[in-house]
Design a protein around this motif. Sequence first.
Motif, PDB file in Angstrom:
ATOM      1  N   ALA A 194     -87.564  -0.789 -52.512  1.00 17.47           N
ATOM      2  CA  ALA A 194     -88.386  -1.635 -51.643  1.00 17.47           C
ATOM      3  C   ALA A 194     -87.844  -1.604 -50.217  1.00 17.47           C
ATOM      4  O   ALA A 194     -86.642  -1.686 -49.990  1.00 17.47           O
ATOM      5  CB  ALA A 194     -88.402  -3.072 -52.169  1.00 17.47           C
ATOM      6  N   GLY A 195     -88.748  -1.453 -49.257  1.00 12.33           N
ATOM      7  CA  GLY A 195     -88.383  -1.530 -47.854  1.00 12.33           C
ATOM      8  C   GLY A 195     -87.748  -0.282 -47.269  1.00 12.33           C
ATOM      9  O   GLY A 195     -87.343  -0.273 -46.112  1.00 12.33           O
ATOM     10  N   ARG A 196     -87.640   0.786 -48.057  1.00 14.94           N
ATOM     11  CA  ARG A 196     -87.056   2.040 -47.566  1.00 14.94           C
ATOM     12  C   ARG A 196     -87.900   3.205 -48.050  1.00 14.94           C
ATOM     13  O   ARG A 196     -88.566   3.100 -49.082  1.00 14.94           O
ATOM     14  CB  ARG A 196     -85.636   2.229 -48.104  1.00 14.94           C
TER      15      ARG A 196
ATOM     16  N   GLU B 206     -95.146   4.485 -53.545  1.00 11.20           N
ATOM     17  CA  GLU B 206     -94.276   3.558 -52.807  1.00 11.20           C
ATOM     18  C   GLU B 206     -94.944   2.199 -52.621  1.00 11.20           C
ATOM     19  O   GLU B 206     -94.280   1.163 -52.683  1.00 11.20           O
ATOM     20  CB  GLU B 206     -93.922   4.134 -51.440  1.00 11.20           C
TER      21      GLU B 206
ATOM     22  N   ARG C  65     -96.284  -1.799 -56.226  1.00 14.42           N
ATOM     23  CA  ARG C  65     -95.105  -2.514 -56.736  1.00 14.42           C
ATOM     24  C   ARG C  65     -95.434  -3.287 -58.010  1.00 14.42           C
ATOM     25  O   ARG C  65     -94.696  -4.173 -58.419  1.00 14.42           O
ATOM     26  CB  ARG C  65     -94.574  -3.488 -55.679  1.00 14.42           C
TER      27      ARG C  65
END
Length: 132
Positions: free
Chosen positions: A49-51, A123, A126
């Motif tokens: 998450a977040g990358r 990506e 989620r």
Amino acid sequence: MLDRLEIRVLPPGPRFPAQLRFWVNGQDVIEGAVYEGGRGPFAADVLPAGRPSLLQATGEARRLEVGEPECTGGCCGFLSVVVQRFGDIVQWSDWEVPHGPTPPPPEFHFDVGQYAAEVARAEADRSWQVDT
């Protein structure tokens, strides 16, 4: 003719957290190389998450572990591939397979647009995450 990638996330099960499976041209690459009972990489490891995910293709060659047999990669080795972008093509090559009678998958060549779109879709999805 170029290959087509589909990334599927298997939901968490009793033994493993959510894992990825890579389907190329309609076939599960992991099952074909590590047999039933083997697994793909954990979704949280490859799609943090977040990358940017480890699946992002760049001009720099990078080896990526994409599966392991049921007995674990520490025992028999991992299924891994070198991912690299060459202009408008993403290439998966130089496979290493776990010990056993299975030959390595063939070299794959993906259209960079289709590949990038599929990685971005994986990506962004989620739904496999377990709230803690």
